[in-house]
Design an enzyme around this catalytic site. Structure first.
Site, PDB file in Angstrom:
ATOM      1  CG  ASP A  13       4.338   4.941   4.062  1.00  0.00           C
ATOM      2  OD1 ASP A  13       4.676   5.590   5.072  1.00  0.00           O
ATOM      3  OD2 ASP A  13       3.307   4.248   4.014  1.00  0.00           O
ATOM      4  CG  ASP A  15       2.453   0.047   9.220  1.00  0.00           C
ATOM      5  OD1 ASP A  15       2.087  -0.967   8.614  1.00  0.00           O
ATOM      6  OD2 ASP A  15       2.387   0.171  10.448  1.00  0.00           O
TER       7      ASP A  15
END
Length: 260
Positions: A13, A15
């Site tokens: 991922d 952020d």
């Protein structure tokens, strides 16, 4: 940790794992250097549909990290691939930013507000009542409702902001139709990510900061799972979920061997 380091592929991922807002998180540069040095296959996968892979590459470059745009995969790209495969030469009314519009164009989807096959909603900054009314009218007339991801909120430099699920909710409520969401934890996005990596799920790991999208997506796709505490989830939050990651780390900087 040795089991994790032996994996051939890594899906990460962005952020809360790689950066927070416009700030690169501690240890990320060391982690990326390790990925390249160990010749690992890796993909930065994001539920945000706002930016194109090139824009994400430039964002990281501004933070001092050079990663080729081929290493990025967004929910916008996953959404575009899905609708293009469902209906050849389909059309869509789009509520979203350049990352979503660009991905749909590249997939051959026609952007139109005249009897479109789909109404597609992603993150957007100019969401308004007129847009909602138009989308509601089209869905009631037969357009199918698609969301790029099911995140209710997303982090910004100024705190949490409404994300796709919150923006699409008024359309669902007004029409009585449920949207179909493409991004994590939908296995569609994860399986495509694995294909792009070119590795089997047993040889890959999912690294994320959210239990409800990243970790459950990894578990349901058969990947090794790593939760990092550099994003939205704290260690005490983990017990409120009926599933667990295999490893919990402070951040991705914990992954490379300390000798590297």
């Amino acid at each position: 940790m040795e089991k994790l380091r032996e994996k051939k592929g890594f899906i990460c991922d962005m952020d809360g794992v790689i950066y927070h807002g416009s700030t690169l998180l501690p240890g990320v540069s060391k982690f990326v250097d390790w990925l390249y040095k160990e010749d690992k296959e890796f993909l930065f996968l994001t539920n945000s549909s706002a930016r194109t892979p090139l824009e994400l590459k430039l964002k990281l470059h501004d933070m001092g990290l050079d990663v080729d745009e081929s290493h990025f995969y967004t929910s916008a790209q996953a959404t575009a691939k899905f609708v293009a495969q469902q209906e050849h030469h389909c059309s869509a009314y789009v509520i979203g930013q350049p990352g979503l519009v660009g991905a749909l164009y590249e997939a051959g989807v026609v952007i139109s507000d005249k009897d479109p096959d789909y109404v597609i909603v992603g993150e957007v900054s100019n969401y308004n009542y007129e847009t909602i009314c138009k989308a509601v009218s089209l869905v009631l007339s037969g357009s199918k409702l698609i969301g790029t991801n099911s995140d209710l909120t997303g982090p910004t430099d100024h705190g949490l902001a409404p994300s796709c699920r919150a923006l699409i909710a008024p359309i669902e409520l007004a029409t009585g139709r449920n949207a179909y969401f493409i991004g994590k934890p939908n296995p569609l996005m994860m399986r495509t990510g694995l294909k792009r990596l070119g590795v089997h799920s047993a040889e890959a790991a999912m690294i994320g900061d959210r239990m409800d999208t990243d970790i459950v997506a990894g578990i349901e796709t058969g990947l090794d799972t790593v939760l990092v505490l550099s994003g939205v989830t704290s260690r005490t939050d983990i017990d409120s979920f009926p599933y667990r990651p295999r490893l919990v780390l402070n951040g991705v900087g914990d992954i490379p061997d300390t000798k590297i």
